[in-house]
Design an enzyme around this catalytic site. Structure first.
Site, PDB file in Angstrom:
ATOM      1  N   LYS A   1       0.835  -1.203   0.000  1.00 56.23           N
ATOM      2  CA  LYS A   1       0.000   0.000   0.000  1.00 56.23           C
ATOM      3  C   LYS A   1       0.871   1.256   0.000  1.00 56.23           C
ATOM      4  O   LYS A   1       0.673   2.170  -0.798  1.00 56.23           O
ATOM      5  CB  LYS A   1      -0.896   0.013   1.227  1.00 56.23           C
ATOM      6  CG  LYS A   1      -1.499   1.358   1.594  1.00 56.23           C
ATOM      7  CD  LYS A   1      -2.440   1.298   2.775  1.00 56.23           C
ATOM      8  CE  LYS A   1      -1.836   1.662   4.076  1.00 56.23           C
ATOM      9  NZ  LYS A   1      -1.642   3.076   4.358  1.00 56.23           N
ATOM     10  N   ASN A   2       1.883   1.271   0.891  1.00 58.59           N
ATOM     11  CA  ASN A   2       2.638   2.509   1.096  1.00 58.59           C
ATOM     12  C   ASN A   2       3.741   2.742   0.075  1.00 58.59           C
ATOM     13  O   ASN A   2       4.451   3.743   0.137  1.00 58.59           O
ATOM     14  CB  ASN A   2       3.194   2.544   2.519  1.00 58.59           C
ATOM     15  CG  ASN A   2       2.068   2.654   3.535  1.00 58.59           C
ATOM     16  OD1 ASN A   2       0.949   3.045   3.195  1.00 58.59           O
ATOM     17  ND2 ASN A   2       2.346   2.270   4.767  1.00 58.59           N
TER      18      ASN A   2
ATOM     19  N   CYS B   1      -4.735   7.609   9.248  1.00 55.35           N
ATOM     20  CA  CYS B   1      -5.071   7.038  10.560  1.00 55.35           C
ATOM     21  C   CYS B   1      -4.838   8.057  11.673  1.00 55.35           C
ATOM     22  O   CYS B   1      -3.881   8.821  11.650  1.00 55.35           O
ATOM     23  CB  CYS B   1      -4.207   5.803  10.835  1.00 55.35           C
ATOM     24  SG  CYS B   1      -4.662   4.405   9.823  1.00 55.35           S
TER      25      CYS B   1
ATOM     26  N   ARG C   1       0.828  14.027  13.325  1.00 51.94           N
ATOM     27  CA  ARG C   1       1.256  13.801  11.930  1.00 51.94           C
ATOM     28  C   ARG C   1       1.391  15.127  11.161  1.00 51.94           C
ATOM     29  O   ARG C   1       0.729  15.351  10.157  1.00 51.94           O
ATOM     30  CB  ARG C   1       0.318  12.838  11.216  1.00 51.94           C
ATOM     31  CG  ARG C   1       0.148  11.535  11.971  1.00 51.94           C
ATOM     32  CD  ARG C   1      -0.707  10.548  11.240  1.00 51.94           C
ATOM     33  NE  ARG C   1       0.100   9.830  10.214  1.00 51.94           N
ATOM     34  CZ  ARG C   1      -0.412   8.857   9.469  1.00 51.94           C
ATOM     35  NH1 ARG C   1      -1.667   8.528   9.579  1.00 51.94           N
ATOM     36  NH2 ARG C   1       0.356   8.233   8.581  1.00 51.94           N
TER      37      ARG C   1
ATOM     38  N   ASP D   1       4.071   0.065  12.255  1.00 54.25           N
ATOM     39  CA  ASP D   1       2.831  -0.472  11.681  1.00 54.25           C
ATOM     40  C   ASP D   1       2.587  -1.924  12.076  1.00 54.25           C
ATOM     41  O   ASP D   1       1.557  -2.497  11.719  1.00 54.25           O
ATOM     42  CB  ASP D   1       2.841  -0.358  10.154  1.00 54.25           C
ATOM     43  CG  ASP D   1       2.768   1.091   9.711  1.00 54.25           C
ATOM     44  OD1 ASP D   1       3.000   1.360   8.518  1.00 54.25           O
ATOM     45  OD2 ASP D   1       2.508   1.957  10.564  1.00 54.25           O
TER      46      ASP D   1
ATOM     47  N   ARG E   1      -9.017  -0.283   3.795  1.00 53.40           N
ATOM     48  CA  ARG E   1      -8.082   0.683   3.208  1.00 53.40           C
ATOM     49  C   ARG E   1      -6.751   0.041   2.867  1.00 53.40           C
ATOM     50  O   ARG E   1      -6.055   0.461   1.959  1.00 53.40           O
ATOM     51  CB  ARG E   1      -7.823   1.828   4.199  1.00 53.40           C
ATOM     52  CG  ARG E   1      -8.955   2.766   4.460  1.00 53.40           C
ATOM     53  CD  ARG E   1      -8.492   3.915   5.338  1.00 53.40           C
ATOM     54  NE  ARG E   1      -7.215   4.409   4.872  1.00 53.40           N
ATOM     55  CZ  ARG E   1      -6.215   4.794   5.680  1.00 53.40           C
ATOM     56  NH1 ARG E   1      -6.363   4.728   6.982  1.00 53.40           N
ATOM     57  NH2 ARG E   1      -5.072   5.235   5.181  1.00 53.40           N
TER      58      ARG E   1
HETATM   59  C1  EPZ Z   1       4.025   6.531   6.527  1.00 53.70           C
HETATM   60  O1  EPZ Z   1       3.352   7.610   7.157  1.00 53.70           O
HETATM   61  C2  EPZ Z   1       2.994   5.425   6.456  1.00 53.70           C
HETATM   62  N1  EPZ Z   1       1.830   5.894   5.720  1.00 53.70           N
HETATM   63  C3  EPZ Z   1       2.569   4.999   7.853  1.00 53.70           C
HETATM   64  O2  EPZ Z   1       1.762   3.833   7.700  1.00 53.70           O
HETATM   65  C4  EPZ Z   1       3.808   4.595   8.662  1.00 53.70           C
HETATM   66  O3  EPZ Z   1       3.406   4.326   9.989  1.00 53.70           O
HETATM   67  C5  EPZ Z   1       4.826   5.729   8.647  1.00 53.70           C
HETATM   68  O4  EPZ Z   1       5.150   6.085   7.291  1.00 53.70           O
HETATM   69  C6  EPZ Z   1       6.113   5.343   9.359  1.00 53.70           C
HETATM   70  O5  EPZ Z   1       6.657   4.210   8.759  1.00 53.70           O
HETATM   71  C7  EPZ Z   1       1.917   6.028   4.380  1.00 53.70           C
HETATM   72  O6  EPZ Z   1       2.949   5.770   3.790  1.00 53.70           O
HETATM   73  C8  EPZ Z   1       0.664   6.490   3.672  1.00 53.70           C
HETATM   74  P1  EPZ Z   1       6.336   9.695   8.728  1.00 53.70           P
HETATM   75  P2  EPZ Z   1       4.031   9.069   7.185  1.00 53.70           P
HETATM   76  O7  EPZ Z   1       6.328  10.956   7.954  1.00 53.70           O
HETATM   77  O8  EPZ Z   1       4.827   9.258   5.966  1.00 53.70           O
HETATM   78  C9  EPZ Z   1       6.644  12.848  12.281  1.00 53.70           C
HETATM   79  C10 EPZ Z   1      -0.146   2.498   7.814  1.00 53.70           C
HETATM   80  O9  EPZ Z   1      -0.670   1.885   8.755  1.00 53.70           O
HETATM   81  N2  EPZ Z   1       6.665  13.854  11.216  1.00 53.70           N
HETATM   82  O10 EPZ Z   1       7.449   8.732   8.578  1.00 53.70           O
HETATM   83  O11 EPZ Z   1       2.978  10.057   7.511  1.00 53.70           O
HETATM   84  C11 EPZ Z   1       5.286  12.160  12.372  1.00 53.70           C
HETATM   85  O12 EPZ Z   1       4.415  12.901  13.193  1.00 53.70           O
HETATM   86  C12 EPZ Z   1       0.361   3.910   8.029  1.00 53.70           C
HETATM   87  O13 EPZ Z   1       0.032   2.024   6.650  1.00 53.70           O
HETATM   88  C13 EPZ Z   1       6.874  15.182  11.553  1.00 53.70           C
HETATM   89  O14 EPZ Z   1       7.043  15.517  12.722  1.00 53.70           O
HETATM   90  O15 EPZ Z   1       4.989   8.894   8.436  1.00 53.70           O
HETATM   91  C14 EPZ Z   1       5.617  10.835  12.985  1.00 53.70           C
HETATM   92  O16 EPZ Z   1       5.695  10.990  14.385  1.00 53.70           O
HETATM   93  C15 EPZ Z   1       0.100   4.416   9.433  1.00 53.70           C
HETATM   94  N3  EPZ Z   1       6.878  16.119  10.563  1.00 53.70           N
HETATM   95  C16 EPZ Z   1       7.011  10.527  12.431  1.00 53.70           C
HETATM   96  O17 EPZ Z   1       7.535  11.787  11.959  1.00 53.70           O
HETATM   97  C17 EPZ Z   1       6.711  15.777   9.249  1.00 53.70           C
HETATM   98  O18 EPZ Z   1       6.747  16.679   8.387  1.00 53.70           O
HETATM   99  C18 EPZ Z   1       7.010   9.551  11.271  1.00 53.70           C
HETATM  100  O19 EPZ Z   1       6.122  10.051  10.273  1.00 53.70           O
HETATM  101  C19 EPZ Z   1       6.508  14.418   8.923  1.00 53.70           C
HETATM  102  C20 EPZ Z   1       6.495  13.469   9.928  1.00 53.70           C
END
Ligand code: EPZ
Length: 440
Positions: free
Chosen positions: A22-23, A117, A122, A306, A398
């Site tokens: 998915k991702n 989610c 986020r 995840d 989803r």
């Molecule tokens: C991706 O989310 C995945 N979703 C998530 O999977 C997954 O948990 C996550 O990566 C971590 O592996 C998709 O790819 C659609 P991050 P993403 O940016 O990109 C903070 C699932 O179940 N952060 O790596 O949104 C954020 O708050 C989903 O498939 C900032 O602070 O995750 C988090 O604490 C759930 N500022 C951490 O970094 C930013 O600008 C990791 O977020 C971006 C992120």
């Protein structure tokens, strides 16, 4: 309204095939906008998030044609620099990749803030930091983000304050046609980051270092369409690994890249589960009692956030006390309340769940509070004694291809039921008449 009904106690035995990730599929679909040509994407998982991503590409002028059940032709030559429908954008987190792709193609993007989610704040501050480093001016209000450049994007040095999958991928998308070289430091190393980089390189991009903490992108003038197969979903694979162990079964999980599962496999082996790796499969066998372990979720190659809810179910069945620490999201443990309804002994202290194993979980009425929490409820229901009814199963739709069908094929007593609005909850959950009428 639909519910999942599980009558627990069956050990899962047999073979399941894992679908595309998915991702990885979501960003690759949006990356086609930057390519400005015809691409064929294979091994696409037919899940709601992917359908929404394809509809978003169509909403800005792209053409989408399915060649087979899992391969799609995406023609983005007709895409215009317009704003996609807000109600569609807000349905998925991955819609923020529209910004990077539109910036690369047109030098401007205007996108509603994404959904996803409810597992934490986020924010997208690191995405904005990357776009501004490349020369875009970014305006953000409570519902929209607009990014634009009048003189074209220029390569630059981007240092992420935190490891962010979405931020890393969006920076790569924006930089792929920028003038000069971009260096991303503290980049996310997830396999899906590598998959997006590989797809873009197949289209003629010049990206190196994806999968390490430092990614270099040398901008190119033009990209051309290609045919590309999405990698298998390591989280779907991990979910089935946990289901095999939790039910005391033996599952041959095929169509995987074992290297992507290393952190999950290592922890399961530490718990006493047998995990045998083959070229494109893993064989998971529950041998006996489960040992308690301590787990901390981390960015790849650490234990994936995840997989937090799914492994928690296994820890609930271990013979002792385990500690599960969540370092990525601040609101990942909402599912623990649902597991407590099933007899789990879980106490959450700040970002750590202290889990005291028990011999048995018992069926109950529970909710899927998010995508991976829903998967955990399914695993718990399969392992529990008695009947489990899961509400809000739209979350699982989803991110999992035919989860109910795949589980039934390996012996799980699970089905999806459409419920009339005026059903009798008591009667239903005791296998009343409604259930017989509604099964499909
Ligand atoms: C991706 O989310 C995945 N979703 C998530 O999977 C997954 O948990 C996550 O990566 C971590 O592996 C998709 O790819 C659609 P991050 P993403 O940016 O990109 C903070 C699932 O179940 N952060 O790596 O949104 C954020 O708050 C989903 O498939 C900032 O602070 O995750 C988090 O604490 C759930 N500022 C951490 O970094 C930013 O600008 C990791 O977020 C971006 C992120």
């Amino acid at each position: 309204m639909e519910k999942i009904i599980i009558d627990g106690g069956n050990a899962l035995h047999g073979q399941v095939s894992i679908s595309g990730m998915k991702n990885a599929a979501t960003p690759i679909i949006f990356a086609c906008i930057a390519v400005d040509d015809v691409c064929v994407i294979e091994n696409l998982p037919r899940i709601n998030d992917v359908e929404i991503a394809l509809n978003l590409v169509k909403s800005v002028g792209g053409k989408v044609r399915f060649l087979t059940e899992t391969s799609v032709e995406i023609d983005t030559r007709g895409v215009e620099p317009v704003s996609a429908p807000c109600e569609l954008v807000r349905k998925i987190r991955g819609s923020y990749y529209l910004i990077g792709a539109m910036l690369a193609r047109f030098g401007r993007a205007m996108v509603a803030l994404p959904g996803g989610c409810d597992i934490g704040a986020r924010p997208i501050d690191q995405h904005i930091k990357a776009f501004e480093a490349l020369g875009a001016s970014v305006m953000l209000d409570s519902s929209f983000i607009e990014a634009r450049t009048e003189t074209g994007l220029c390569g630059n040095h981007i240092y992420f304050d935190c490891v962010t999958v979405g931020g890393t991928i969006n920076a790569i998308l924006a930089a792929v046609k920028a003038k000069g070289q971009t260096v991303i430091e503290n980049a996310a190393r997830e396999p899906h980051v590598v998959d997006v980089a590989n797809f873009l390189n197949y289209c003629g991009a010049n990206i190196s270092g994806a999968g390490t903490g430092t990614v270099k992108i040398r901008g190119v003038e033009r990209l051309s369409g290609c045919t590309y197969a999405v990698i298998p979903d390591m989280i779907e694979a991990g979910t089935f690994m946990m289901a095999a162990a939790a039910t005391g079964g033996r599952l041959y999980i095929r169509g995987v890249i074992p290297k992507h599962l290393e952190a999950t496999s290592a922890k399961m082996i530490e718990m006493g589960v047998s995990v045998e790796e083959m070229d494109d499969a893993v064989l998971v066998t529950r041998k006996g009692p489960l040992s308690p372990v301590n787990i901390k979720t981390l960015p790849y190659p650490g234990f994936p956030t995840d997989m937090n809810p799914q492994v928690a179910v296994l820890l609930c069945l271990a013979s002792g006390v385990s500690r599960l620490s969540e370092t990525v999201y601040e609101n990942r443990f909402r599912y623990t309340e649902e597991l407590r309804r099933m007899g789990a002994h879980i106490q959450v202290e700040r970002n750590t769940a202290v889990i005291t194993g028990t011999d048995v979980l018992h069926g109950a009425s529970v909710r899927a509070v998010d995508l991976r929490a829903g998967a955990a409820m399914v695993i718990a229901g399969l392992a529990a004694e008695g009947r489990t009814v899961i509400d809000d199963i739209f979350h699982m739709e989803r991110g999992y291809v035919d989860m109910v069908g795949k589980i039934r094929s390996v012996g799980g007593n699970i089905r999806k039921i459409a419920i009339p609005a005026s059903y009798d909850k008591e009667d239903f959950e005791n296998g009343g008449s409604h259930e017989r009428d509604q099964r499909f």
